[in-house]
Design a protein around this motif. Sequence first.
Motif, PDB file in Angstrom:
ATOM      1  N   ARG A  67       0.831  -1.209   0.000  1.00 40.91           N
ATOM      2  CA  ARG A  67       0.000   0.000   0.000  1.00 40.91           C
ATOM      3  C   ARG A  67       0.862   1.255   0.000  1.00 40.91           C
ATOM      4  NH1 ARG A  67      -1.135   3.527   3.665  1.00 40.91           N
ATOM      5  NH2 ARG A  67      -0.160   2.281   5.319  1.00 40.91           N
ATOM      6  N   LEU A  68       1.896   1.264   0.837  1.00 41.17           N
ATOM      7  CA  LEU A  68       2.739   2.453   0.976  1.00 41.17           C
ATOM      8  C   LEU A  68       3.739   2.587  -0.168  1.00 41.17           C
ATOM      9  CD1 LEU A  68       3.331   4.827   2.898  1.00 41.17           C
ATOM     10  CD2 LEU A  68       5.022   3.371   4.034  1.00 41.17           C
ATOM     11  N   LEU A  69       4.165   1.441  -0.725  1.00 40.69           N
ATOM     12  CA  LEU A  69       5.198   1.438  -1.766  1.00 40.69           C
ATOM     13  C   LEU A  69       4.694   0.676  -2.993  1.00 40.69           C
ATOM     14  CD1 LEU A  69       8.133   0.587   0.653  1.00 40.69           C
ATOM     15  CD2 LEU A  69       7.816   2.792  -0.515  1.00 40.69           C
ATOM     16  N   PRO A  70       3.705   1.215  -3.680  1.00 40.85           N
ATOM     17  CA  PRO A  70       3.074   0.489  -4.791  1.00 40.85           C
ATOM     18  C   PRO A  70       3.987   0.244  -5.987  1.00 40.85           C
ATOM     19  CG  PRO A  70       2.301   2.758  -4.727  1.00 40.85           C
ATOM     20  CD  PRO A  70       3.092   2.549  -3.471  1.00 40.85           C
ATOM     21  N   ALA A  71       5.119   0.930  -6.069  1.00 42.52           N
ATOM     22  CA  ALA A  71       6.036   0.745  -7.193  1.00 42.52           C
ATOM     23  C   ALA A  71       7.084  -0.329  -6.917  1.00 42.52           C
ATOM     24  CB  ALA A  71       6.740   2.068  -7.528  1.00 42.52           C
ATOM     25  N   GLU A  72       7.050  -0.911  -5.709  1.00 42.96           N
ATOM     26  CA  GLU A  72       8.076  -1.878  -5.331  1.00 42.96           C
ATOM     27  C   GLU A  72       7.669  -3.316  -5.647  1.00 42.96           C
ATOM     28  OE1 GLU A  72      11.089  -1.176  -4.345  1.00 42.96           O
ATOM     29  OE2 GLU A  72      10.723   0.983  -4.222  1.00 42.96           O
ATOM     30  N   ASN A  73       8.626  -4.091  -6.137  1.00 45.50           N
ATOM     31  CA  ASN A  73       8.449  -5.526  -6.306  1.00 45.50           C
ATOM     32  C   ASN A  73       8.602  -6.192  -4.940  1.00 45.50           C
ATOM     33  OD1 ASN A  73       8.290  -5.407  -9.224  1.00 45.50           O
ATOM     34  ND2 ASN A  73      10.485  -4.978  -9.198  1.00 45.50           N
ATOM     35  N   THR A  74       7.845  -7.247  -4.706  1.00 49.27           N
ATOM     36  CA  THR A  74       7.892  -7.930  -3.407  1.00 49.27           C
ATOM     37  C   THR A  74       7.943  -9.437  -3.593  1.00 49.27           C
ATOM     38  OG1 THR A  74       5.464  -7.906  -3.280  1.00 49.27           O
ATOM     39  CG2 THR A  74       6.642  -6.122  -2.160  1.00 49.27           C
ATOM     40  N   VAL A  75       8.528 -10.107  -2.606  1.00 45.20           N
ATOM     41  CA  VAL A  75       8.508 -11.568  -2.556  1.00 45.20           C
ATOM     42  C   VAL A  75       8.267 -11.962  -1.106  1.00 45.20           C
ATOM     43  CG1 VAL A  75      11.050 -11.600  -2.428  1.00 45.20           C
ATOM     44  CG2 VAL A  75       9.797 -13.704  -2.979  1.00 45.20           C
ATOM     45  N   PHE A  76       7.312 -12.848  -0.888  1.00 45.94           N
ATOM     46  CA  PHE A  76       6.903 -13.248   0.467  1.00 45.94           C
ATOM     47  C   PHE A  76       7.039 -14.750   0.621  1.00 45.94           C
ATOM     48  CE2 PHE A  76       3.822 -14.858   3.499  1.00 45.94           C
ATOM     49  CZ  PHE A  76       3.951 -13.996   4.580  1.00 45.94           C
ATOM     50  N   LEU A  77       7.587 -15.171   1.754  1.00 44.14           N
ATOM     51  CA  LEU A  77       7.695 -16.604   2.045  1.00 44.14           C
ATOM     52  C   LEU A  77       7.060 -16.891   3.401  1.00 44.14           C
ATOM     53  CD1 LEU A  77      10.807 -18.857   1.381  1.00 44.14           C
ATOM     54  CD2 LEU A  77       9.201 -19.310   3.234  1.00 44.14           C
ATOM     55  N   GLY A  78       6.005 -17.709   3.390  1.00 46.44           N
ATOM     56  CA  GLY A  78       5.338 -18.120   4.619  1.00 46.44           C
ATOM     57  C   GLY A  78       5.722 -19.543   4.977  1.00 46.44           C
ATOM     58  N   ASP A  79       6.308 -19.724   6.148  1.00 44.42           N
ATOM     59  CA  ASP A  79       6.817 -21.036   6.566  1.00 44.42           C
ATOM     60  C   ASP A  79       5.733 -21.821   7.306  1.00 44.42           C
ATOM     61  OD1 ASP A  79       8.543 -23.126   6.987  1.00 44.42           O
ATOM     62  OD2 ASP A  79       9.729 -22.108   8.529  1.00 44.42           O
ATOM     63  N   GLN A  80       4.618 -22.066   6.624  1.00 40.00           N
ATOM     64  CA  GLN A  80       3.462 -22.695   7.264  1.00 40.00           C
ATOM     65  C   GLN A  80       3.735 -24.108   7.765  1.00 40.00           C
ATOM     66  OE1 GLN A  80       0.805 -21.607   3.816  1.00 40.00           O
ATOM     67  NE2 GLN A  80      -0.676 -21.359   5.463  1.00 40.00           N
ATOM     68  N   ALA A  81       4.657 -24.806   7.130  1.00 42.48           N
ATOM     69  CA  ALA A  81       4.930 -26.191   7.516  1.00 42.48           C
ATOM     70  C   ALA A  81       5.547 -26.285   8.911  1.00 42.48           C
ATOM     71  CB  ALA A  81       5.845 -26.863   6.500  1.00 42.48           C
ATOM     72  N   ARG A  82       6.175 -25.193   9.351  1.00 44.51           N
ATOM     73  CA  ARG A  82       6.848 -25.223  10.660  1.00 44.51           C
ATOM     74  C   ARG A  82       6.170 -24.312  11.676  1.00 44.51           C
ATOM     75  NH1 ARG A  82      13.111 -25.175   8.526  1.00 44.51           N
ATOM     76  NH2 ARG A  82      12.404 -23.247   7.508  1.00 44.51           N
ATOM     77  N   LEU A  83       4.979 -23.838  11.349  1.00 45.10           N
ATOM     78  CA  LEU A  83       4.177 -23.050  12.276  1.00 45.10           C
ATOM     79  C   LEU A  83       3.732 -23.935  13.456  1.00 45.10           C
ATOM     80  CD1 LEU A  83       2.520 -20.217  12.296  1.00 45.10           C
ATOM     81  CD2 LEU A  83       0.616 -21.641  11.591  1.00 45.10           C
TER      82      LEU A  83
ATOM     83  N   THR B 180      16.012 -18.836  14.876  1.00 37.73           N
ATOM     84  CA  THR B 180      17.090 -18.153  14.161  1.00 37.73           C
ATOM     85  C   THR B 180      17.542 -18.959  12.957  1.00 37.73           C
ATOM     86  OG1 THR B 180      17.859 -17.060  16.179  1.00 37.73           O
ATOM     87  CG2 THR B 180      19.417 -17.186  14.354  1.00 37.73           C
ATOM     88  N   THR B 181      17.634 -20.269  13.121  1.00 40.81           N
ATOM     89  CA  THR B 181      18.012 -21.148  12.010  1.00 40.81           C
ATOM     90  C   THR B 181      16.997 -21.061  10.882  1.00 40.81           C
ATOM     91  OG1 THR B 181      19.213 -22.705  13.423  1.00 40.81           O
ATOM     92  CG2 THR B 181      18.396 -23.550  11.313  1.00 40.81           C
ATOM     93  N   PHE B 182      15.716 -21.118  11.224  1.00 38.04           N
ATOM     94  CA  PHE B 182      14.656 -21.035  10.204  1.00 38.04           C
ATOM     95  C   PHE B 182      14.722 -19.687   9.462  1.00 38.04           C
ATOM     96  CE2 PHE B 182      11.601 -23.987  12.773  1.00 38.04           C
ATOM     97  CZ  PHE B 182      12.465 -25.049  12.544  1.00 38.04           C
ATOM     98  N   THR B 183      14.916 -18.618  10.230  1.00 41.93           N
ATOM     99  CA  THR B 183      14.977 -17.282   9.640  1.00 41.93           C
ATOM    100  C   THR B 183      16.162 -17.164   8.692  1.00 41.93           C
ATOM    101  OG1 THR B 183      13.976 -16.386  11.655  1.00 41.93           O
ATOM    102  CG2 THR B 183      15.006 -14.813  10.164  1.00 41.93           C
TER     103      THR B 183
END
Length: 276
Positions: free
Chosen positions: A24-40, A51-54
């Motif tokens: 919303r704030l940076l509409p010109a920026e490319n983004t990539v998101f990774l959700g680690d749902q398997a280890r939630l 820390t290891t996961f991060t």
Amino acid sequence: MQTDPIGLMDSGVGGLTVLKEVQRLLPAENTVFLGDQARLPYGPRSVAEVTTFTRQIATYLRQHANIKLFVIACNTATAAALTQMQAELPVPVVGVIAPGATAAAATTANHQIGVIATAGTVKSGQYQRDIFAADAQSQVVSVACPQLVTLAEQNDLHSGHAQAVVTQNLAAFKGTGIDTLVMGCTHFPLLQDVIQTAIGPDVKLVNPGVATAEKVAAILKDQDLLNVSGQPVTATYYTTGDVAEFNQLASEWLDVKPKTVTHLAVSTLAAVAEVE
């Protein structure tokens, strides 16, 4: 470098609330998101494990997406790994706790601030330290609310059951006099309506995702990393969990359906980090 994406990670899909604010704030920026749902969930895990996961996720996004800035869009991972990641990575690293703490200190009128978060975040004491650094008069009451993470991941956001669970979890704040409540888990803004009902209309809610996006924007501007190319914007999504589930939740929470969601095996993340 300017057209390289902003990378974001979370233990699940709650970090999409931060991604939404960044987009919303940076509409010109490319983004990539990774959700680690398997280890939630990350909340009950040790600092070393989180820390290891991060580190694994940061390494993957740096190698495969060439990210120019890394957002740890997870309060538990921020508390556990922010300092380490800032020391290790060659790109700016932003967490969600300090921006949220600063926003809370600026919001409160009576210096009585509540924090709801995972057990890991509460145990770390990082919100208390950062809030006190921003407002030395502050008194902070923190409550671990892991059940709220479950509600969000199950997309149970507005039901009577959700309201009952949230009300029960927030009962500890009765009589504390807080006038500000930090939603100290990126899942919790999804439950904002039921949280507000449970805590009462006189308590202001703070979403650290908003302040985090503002910090990201400031860093990109200061380091001349803003994307001014005018090229079409891309948004890439990965999950270690179920793609269909991720796509459904992301479509509802982002108000736009992700074009492609790619599954990543946990073993792939671990292998990439080992090579690094």
